[in-house]
Design an enzyme around this catalytic site. Structure first.
Site, PDB file in Angstrom:
ATOM      1  N   GLU A   8     -13.544  36.902   2.456  1.00 40.30           N
ATOM      2  CA  GLU A   8     -12.826  35.646   2.647  1.00 40.30           C
ATOM      3  C   GLU A   8     -11.576  35.748   1.767  1.00 40.30           C
ATOM      4  O   GLU A   8     -11.534  35.247   0.651  1.00 40.30           O
ATOM      5  CB  GLU A   8     -13.649  34.426   2.228  1.00 40.30           C
TER       6      GLU A   8
ATOM      7  N   ASP B 233     -17.160  35.291  -0.905  1.00 43.82           N
ATOM      8  CA  ASP B 233     -16.441  34.029  -1.095  1.00 43.82           C
ATOM      9  C   ASP B 233     -15.214  34.258  -1.999  1.00 43.82           C
ATOM     10  O   ASP B 233     -15.312  34.949  -3.016  1.00 43.82           O
ATOM     11  CB  ASP B 233     -17.401  33.026  -1.756  1.00 43.82           C
TER      12      ASP B 233
HETATM   13  C1  GLC Z   1     -14.670  29.189  -0.194  1.00 41.15           C
HETATM   14  C2  GLC Z   1     -15.693  28.471   0.624  1.00 41.15           C
HETATM   15  C3  GLC Z   1     -15.556  27.011   0.372  1.00 41.15           C
HETATM   16  C4  GLC Z   1     -15.798  26.743  -1.091  1.00 41.15           C
HETATM   17  C5  GLC Z   1     -14.859  27.574  -1.948  1.00 41.15           C
HETATM   18  C6  GLC Z   1     -15.296  27.591  -3.379  1.00 41.15           C
HETATM   19  O1  GLC Z   1     -13.387  28.920   0.212  1.00 41.15           O
HETATM   20  O2  GLC Z   1     -15.563  28.820   1.966  1.00 41.15           O
HETATM   21  O3  GLC Z   1     -16.426  26.248   1.170  1.00 41.15           O
HETATM   22  O4  GLC Z   1     -15.610  25.402  -1.378  1.00 41.15           O
HETATM   23  O5  GLC Z   1     -14.851  28.914  -1.541  1.00 41.15           O
HETATM   24  O6  GLC Z   1     -16.453  28.367  -3.529  1.00 41.15           O
END
Ligand code: GLC
Length: 559
Positions: free
Chosen positions: A275, A214
């Site tokens: 991500e 994440d």
């Molecule tokens: C990422 C996740 C999202 C979350 C954010 C904070 O972007 O995909 O859903 O709110 O991180 O953890």
């Protein structure tokens, strides 16, 4: 084009189609209106039949659910609402027995404010070792009443929150790039690093095949936490056009080099997917160097406008960038943070014109959901024919549209309140799945027949059953059956997955490319054209008289 080596000779993550499960909305076994681990286990046969290779499960750890699991209070356990560690172990085992790999989400940028470390930090004094695990600073101004810098939180409002010290006086500030309840870790503290290494091993020891990291571009902040220059009042986008002192700092790569060594110390091609909302593609490729991560979501592809120029440009740039580091591509059109592709493609949103492809309100009067579905189906065949792996998000295989009319008093996403009710947030793509056509048991989402669509944790709209798995099972032309067929073909075709592709000229408004073994994919963005000679393998809309209609993709074998 050269012949491809068999898929079995390379790591699985170079080719895999991974299905993202948003656990809270997938399947509810115990009738409390929230999805759970046992719900996932009960649906493994569905996933097997769909033909995916791996599952990624969004955070299933104990959490106060202020950001639905992305606020973790204990990284080495399971949220009681979702089940137990034993349930999770059983799920991993059964998925493996069916040949499905398991990826879990790891959230290293921030924890929940209920994490024992943060609670200890609140009680401890400024400058203590407990405070040093997070990013605490004194405020500016005569009595520290101003935040330490001008950073804004992604969900809206300032990225700093002032605490009350043990003596009852206003005290230091802590950084939270997301919700107030999500304090950022201090990755300069080796204790944080050790803690996450233990967490990775904890789950690797339980057999997981990989991690989705994440906010993978956020953990390291620029030295001295400098102000953002030219800040407008808006909160920062995850995919910032401007270089930000909290995104994509070079120091993150050292973390991934350490993590890669851990993955490689285990048997069986363990991996991680980043991500990292990073652009251009050459910056994304840095996360994919040989001693770093396996995959990184291709967000340039996700944010492409539906049209030949934008898609072709982004595919080319991505392929070129990853070729330089020898990594596979990871295509994605949907996830739990963005408006579903059916709506995005229906609206034909234009990046750079004030509307963005991630817009959540859009102009609903322009919405043509049939067109959106047609394009989303064509997009799926495009994505699944491109070199590398792909990530699909639950409900994408049903062509689910965004739910735009969730009553305001039922919105759960922290974005809604933090943006002062300007941004409705991401709930519209998170509504619990419709498994059955009739509305009892929340369209089959719940194990309890008495749970109504309104009692699901996010209410389901009354038209939800039209998209159900049950109805699509029966319809040979359904989106579900198209995905099943495409994934079946993808498994058999050696030329698909990782490997080379070659564009060829067909018609100016048709994307056309070849893969090894005489396989071609055509995607038509304009008027009808005659198909070339060959065997039609699958099409995204009906083909008559060998003519390729607009907004349609086909897979063919031409020799
Ligand atoms: C990422 C996740 C999202 C979350 C954010 C904070 O972007 O995909 O859903 O709110 O991180 O953890």
């Amino acid at each position: 084009m050269t012949k491809q080596n068999p898929r079995s000779s390379r790591p699985w993550w170079r080719d895999a189609v991974t299905y993202q499960i948003y656990i809270r909305s997938f399947a509810d076994s115990n009738g409390d209106g929230k999805g759970d681990v046992e719900g996932i286990r009960s649906r493994l046969p569905y996933l097997k039949k769909l033909g995916i290779d791996a599952i990624w499960i969004t955070p299933w750890y104990p959490s106060p659910q202020k950001d639905h699991g992305y606020d973790v209070s204990d990284y080495m356990n399971i949220e009681p609402d979702y089940g137990t560690l034993k349930d999770a172990e059983l799920l991993i085992k059964e998925a493996h027995a069916m040949g499905i790999r398991m990826i879990v989400d790891i959230v290293p940028n921030h924890s929940s404010d209920q994490h024992e470390w943060f609670q200890a930090a609140l009680k401890a004094a400024p400058g203590s070792k407990e405070r040093d695990r997070y990013i605490f600073r004194d405020g500016k101004g005569a009595s520290g009443e101003l935040p330490p810098n001008n950073w804004q939180a992604v969900f809206g409002g300032p990225a700093w929150h002032r605490i009350t010290e043990a003596d009852g006086k206003p005290g230091q500030w802590y950084l939270h790039l997301f919700a107030v309840e999500q304090p950022d870790f201090n990755w300069e503290n080796p204790e944080v690093n050790d803690y996450f290494e233990r967490t990775l091993k904890f789950w690797l020891d339980r057999g997981v095949d990989g991690f989705r990291i994440d906010v993978a571009h956020g953990m390291v902040k620029a030295e001295g936490l400098p102000d953002v220059l030219d800040r407008d009042s808006a909160s920062p986008e995850m995919l910032a056009a401007q270089r930000m002192p909290f995104w994509d700092q070079d120091g993150v790569h050292e973390i991934y080099r350490r993590w890669r060594k851990i993955f490689d110390s285990y048997e069986g091609d363990r991996m991680a997917v980043a991500e990292a909302w990073v652009s251009p593609a050459s910056r994304t490729a840095l996360y994919l160097r040989k001693d770093e991560l396996a995959n990184s979501f291709n967000f340039d592809f996700l944010t492409s406008k539906w049209g030949i120029e934008d898609l072709k440009k982004n595919i080319d740039l991505s392929l070129k960038a990853i070729q330089d580091v020898g990594a596979p591509a990871s295509w994605v059109f949907n996830n739990h943070d963005v408006v579903r592709s059916v709506d995005r493609f229906a609206l034909g949103l234009q990046p750079g014109t004030g509307e963005t492809t991630l817009d959540r309100h859009g102009d609903v009067t322009k919405l043509d959901l049939e067109l959106g579905k047609r394009r989303a189906r064509a997009g799926a065949l495009l994505m699944l024919a491109l070199p590398g792996g792909a990530y699909i998000y639950q409900g994408e295989e049903l062509a689910l549209p965004e739910v735009r009319d969730i009553p305001e008093d039922r919105l759960e996403d922290p974005r809604w309140n933090m943006s002062n009710k300007i941004d409705k947030g991401r709930d519209g793509c998170r509504v619990p799945l419709p498994w059955k056509s009739s509305s009892d048991s929340a369209f089959g989402f719940s194990g309890n027949a008495k749970v109504s669509p309104d009692q699901a944790w996010l209410p389901q709209p009354n038209w939800w059953g039209n998209y159900s798995v049950e109805s699509q099972e029966k319809d040979p032309a359904s989106t579900l059956n198209m995905y099943r067929l495409a994934l079946e073909i993808r498994h058999k075709e050696n030329g698909l997955g990782d490997g080379e592709m070659e564009w060829f000229d067909f018609a100016p408004h048709v994307l056309a490319f070849r893969r090894a073994g005489g396989f071609i994919c055509l995607v038509n963005f304009g008027g009808e054209v005659k198909l070339p000679e060959g065997e039609l393998l699958v099409s995204s809309s009906p083909i008559r008289d060998f003519m390729l209609p607009s907004d349609t993709a086909v897979w063919m074998r031409t020799k």
